[in-house]
Design a protein around this motif. Sequence first.
Motif, PDB file in Angstrom:
ATOM      1  N   LEU A   1      82.599 -48.787  -1.776  1.00 22.65           N
ATOM      2  CA  LEU A   1      81.145 -48.648  -1.742  1.00 22.65           C
ATOM      3  C   LEU A   1      80.502 -49.887  -1.134  1.00 22.65           C
ATOM      4  CD1 LEU A   1      78.573 -47.096  -2.323  1.00 22.65           C
ATOM      5  CD2 LEU A   1      78.634 -48.010  -4.651  1.00 22.65           C
ATOM      6  N   TRP A  27      80.490 -49.684   2.520  1.00 25.46           N
ATOM      7  CA  TRP A  27      79.477 -48.734   2.989  1.00 25.46           C
ATOM      8  C   TRP A  27      78.061 -49.299   2.854  1.00 25.46           C
ATOM      9  CZ3 TRP A  27      81.521 -43.823   0.088  1.00 25.46           C
ATOM     10  CH2 TRP A  27      82.729 -43.422   0.669  1.00 25.46           C
ATOM     11  N   TRP A  30      72.617 -49.000   2.096  1.00 23.69           N
ATOM     12  CA  TRP A  30      72.307 -48.265   0.867  1.00 23.69           C
ATOM     13  C   TRP A  30      71.224 -47.220   1.058  1.00 23.69           C
ATOM     14  CZ3 TRP A  30      67.722 -48.125  -1.912  1.00 23.69           C
ATOM     15  CH2 TRP A  30      66.761 -49.075  -1.597  1.00 23.69           C
ATOM     16  N   LEU A  72      72.778 -44.178   2.633  1.00 19.60           N
ATOM     17  CA  LEU A  72      73.735 -43.535   1.736  1.00 19.60           C
ATOM     18  C   LEU A  72      73.075 -42.749   0.612  1.00 19.60           C
ATOM     19  CD1 LEU A  72      76.389 -46.331   1.185  1.00 19.60           C
ATOM     20  CD2 LEU A  72      76.769 -44.135   2.308  1.00 19.60           C
ATOM     21  N   MET A 120      75.118 -45.231  -7.499  1.00 21.04           N
ATOM     22  CA  MET A 120      76.159 -44.561  -6.720  1.00 21.04           C
ATOM     23  C   MET A 120      77.521 -44.653  -7.391  1.00 21.04           C
ATOM     24  SD  MET A 120      75.169 -45.465  -2.799  1.00 21.04           S
ATOM     25  CE  MET A 120      73.489 -45.931  -2.484  1.00 21.04           C
ATOM     26  N   ILE A 122      75.487 -39.795  -3.334  1.00 24.41           N
ATOM     27  CA  ILE A 122      75.754 -40.308  -1.990  1.00 24.41           C
ATOM     28  C   ILE A 122      75.644 -39.157  -0.996  1.00 24.41           C
ATOM     29  CG2 ILE A 122      77.476 -41.369  -0.476  1.00 24.41           C
ATOM     30  CD1 ILE A 122      78.596 -42.753  -3.005  1.00 24.41           C
ATOM     31  N   LYS A 123      74.922 -39.402   0.074  1.00 18.94           N
ATOM     32  CA  LYS A 123      74.759 -38.386   1.115  1.00 18.94           C
ATOM     33  C   LYS A 123      76.126 -37.986   1.647  1.00 18.94           C
ATOM     34  CE  LYS A 123      71.230 -38.755   3.803  1.00 18.94           C
ATOM     35  NZ  LYS A 123      70.304 -39.214   4.849  1.00 18.94           N
ATOM     36  N   ARG A 124      76.279 -36.689   1.902  1.00 20.05           N
ATOM     37  CA  ARG A 124      77.566 -36.192   2.367  1.00 20.05           C
ATOM     38  C   ARG A 124      77.379 -35.228   3.527  1.00 20.05           C
ATOM     39  NH1 ARG A 124      76.611 -34.909  -3.082  1.00 20.05           N
ATOM     40  NH2 ARG A 124      76.107 -32.715  -3.025  1.00 20.05           N
ATOM     41  N   LEU A 147      80.445 -38.091   4.495  1.00 18.84           N
ATOM     42  CA  LEU A 147      80.549 -39.374   5.168  1.00 18.84           C
ATOM     43  C   LEU A 147      81.876 -39.343   5.908  1.00 18.84           C
ATOM     44  CD1 LEU A 147      79.617 -42.884   3.988  1.00 18.84           C
ATOM     45  CD2 LEU A 147      81.722 -42.501   5.219  1.00 18.84           C
ATOM     46  N   LYS A 192      80.746 -45.005  11.013  1.00 22.76           N
ATOM     47  CA  LYS A 192      80.562 -44.097   9.889  1.00 22.76           C
ATOM     48  C   LYS A 192      79.474 -43.102  10.283  1.00 22.76           C
ATOM     49  CE  LYS A 192      82.994 -47.090   7.381  1.00 22.76           C
ATOM     50  NZ  LYS A 192      83.652 -47.874   8.397  1.00 22.76           N
ATOM     51  N   LEU A 211      77.098 -40.076   8.774  1.00 26.74           N
ATOM     52  CA  LEU A 211      76.590 -39.420   7.572  1.00 26.74           C
ATOM     53  C   LEU A 211      76.019 -38.060   7.909  1.00 26.74           C
ATOM     54  CD1 LEU A 211      74.692 -42.179   5.564  1.00 26.74           C
ATOM     55  CD2 LEU A 211      76.595 -40.791   4.771  1.00 26.74           C
TER      56      LEU A 211
END
Length: 114
Positions: free
Chosen positions: A42, A45, A51, A54, A82, A89-91, A93, A100, A102
Amino acid sequence: MITLYGIKNCDTMKKARAWLDEADVAYQFHDYKKDGLSPELLDLWLQNPGWEALLNRRGTTWRKVPEDVRDNINEASARQLMLDNPSIIKRPLLDLGERKVLGFNADEYSSLFR
């Protein structure tokens, strides 16, 4: 190795996994609920993509967060939120190493893999 992070039963995750499978892209799937989320991962990320990117403020998990917590969210409190609730968490990822991605967008995935 490409890793796709998220939750197995999420509709957007299902679309992303189906796209990757159909495009014959090799990837590893990491389910937050089943496999957990380490603080070290985390923290990476939180540096990239950050953040605010995310944190999924549209989902039911966010709506369950007390209003005073939502109103005073910052990086430290978002990190703890989180870790306690990876569902926030946004998905998906999609971890491509240095990059990365998202969320799922078929056109974006096409540009990445074709």
